[in-house]
Design a protein around this motif. Sequence first.
Motif, short mmCIF file in Angstrom:
data_model
loop_
_atom_site.label_atom_id
_atom_site.label_comp_id
_atom_site.label_asym_id
_atom_site.label_seq_id
_atom_site.Cartn_x
_atom_site.Cartn_y
_atom_site.Cartn_z
N CYS A 89 -3.01 15.65 1.75
CA CYS A 89 -3.89 14.68 0.98
C CYS A 89 -2.71 14.37 -0.81
O CYS A 89 -2.90 15.71 -0.65
N GLY A 126 -9.82 15.08 -8.56
CA GLY A 126 -9.01 14.43 -7.55
C GLY A 126 -8.33 15.48 -6.27
O GLY A 126 -9.09 15.81 -5.53
N GLU A 179 0.98 -1.27 0.00
CA GLU A 179 0.13 -0.47 0.04
C GLU A 179 1.02 1.20 0.01
O GLU A 179 1.85 1.05 1.08
N LYS A 210 -5.70 7.14 -12.94
CA LYS A 210 -4.78 5.80 -13.69
C LYS A 210 -3.59 6.87 -14.92
O LYS A 210 -4.35 7.70 -14.90
N MET A 240 -4.25 9.23 -1.75
CA MET A 240 -5.09 8.97 -2.83
C MET A 240 -4.93 7.56 -3.63
O MET A 240 -3.83 7.41 -3.86
N LYS A 241 -6.68 7.54 -4.41
CA LYS A 241 -6.22 6.38 -5.01
C LYS A 241 -5.74 7.24 -6.35
O LYS A 241 -5.73 8.58 -6.53
N PRO A 242 -4.41 5.72 -7.03
CA PRO A 242 -3.69 6.41 -8.00
C PRO A 242 -4.22 7.06 -8.75
O PRO A 242 -5.49 6.36 -9.30
N ASN A 264 -0.53 6.19 6.73
CA ASN A 264 -1.15 6.70 6.17
C ASN A 264 -2.71 7.00 6.80
O ASN A 264 -3.16 6.04 7.21
N HIS A 321 -2.88 11.56 3.96
CA HIS A 321 -3.65 10.59 3.30
C HIS A 321 -3.92 10.03 1.89
O HIS A 321 -3.02 11.21 1.02
#
Length: 286
Positions: A18, A91, A2, A75, A71-73, A9, A69
């Motif tokens: 973030c 984002g 992760e 794409k 964040m979700k990468p 995190n 935090h």
Amino acid sequence: MELQFLERNAPFEKARVCILPVPYAGTVCFRGGAENGPRAIMEGSLEVEEYDIDLGMETIGEAFPQGFHVMKPVKGGKRKPEDVVADVEAGVKKILDAGKFPITLGGEHSISSGAVAAIVKKYPSVSVLQIDAHADLRNEYQGSKYSHACAMRRIRDLVPRCAQVGVRSMSIECADYIRKRAKGTVWGSEFRNEDVLAALGDIVYITIDIDGFDPSEVPGVGTPCPGGISFRQGISLLKEVCKKKKVVGFDLVELAPIKGSVVSELFAANLMYKVAGYSLFPQKLK
Ligand SMILES: [Mn+2]
């Protein structure tokens, strides 16, 4: 593994800072690898000391006990840069809407205009400081207006007040643009902090292309360019900017790790941790 920064995190709700990873390098035309930048920086961060000498505090321990935090990468892959830029804007908007401080990690430099697009909606009077070897002021490159070579041109479309530092490589089109439209706001590796500060407004967003620094200090970049600014020069400028302006976010782009060496990612991780700390606790800077 992760992704995390400095072995922590925090959940989104609890984090004040973030990180938006953007492992995208779709328009890179020379040495590849910038898509591996975000992961390398975060893995490198595991080796960074939490105590910051300049701030006199364990920034992440005292100020953000649960950490930043991640964040979700966004794409990456072979997508069009404008689609990635749109996702970056979304984002960063999410981070800003929640009242948090955004750090965007590239990936190639084209992604920065997405972050600036979100920032400018929240802070219409924002100005932008760029550290970069390249002017990035082409209007179009290899058929795209969103190429990495156009990053600063797209940002200047959004933000009239910009300062560019460390710039020592440009096309004739960029040189013309600077003469006609950006006079007195672009410096090479020799500059006075006060002049750069004077070119900026009170609110500042910072975009750092790691190749603005000297490749002898940070060789792991897509397009190394000799004669860059030193870490010390950069830190001295960034400290002044954080002390005298309100910094509302930053990005760090173009790190392309070199197999078998951790020098570059540790450079980037240290820089990122320091700029985050200086931005949020400028009163602690001597
Ligand atoms: Mn750049």
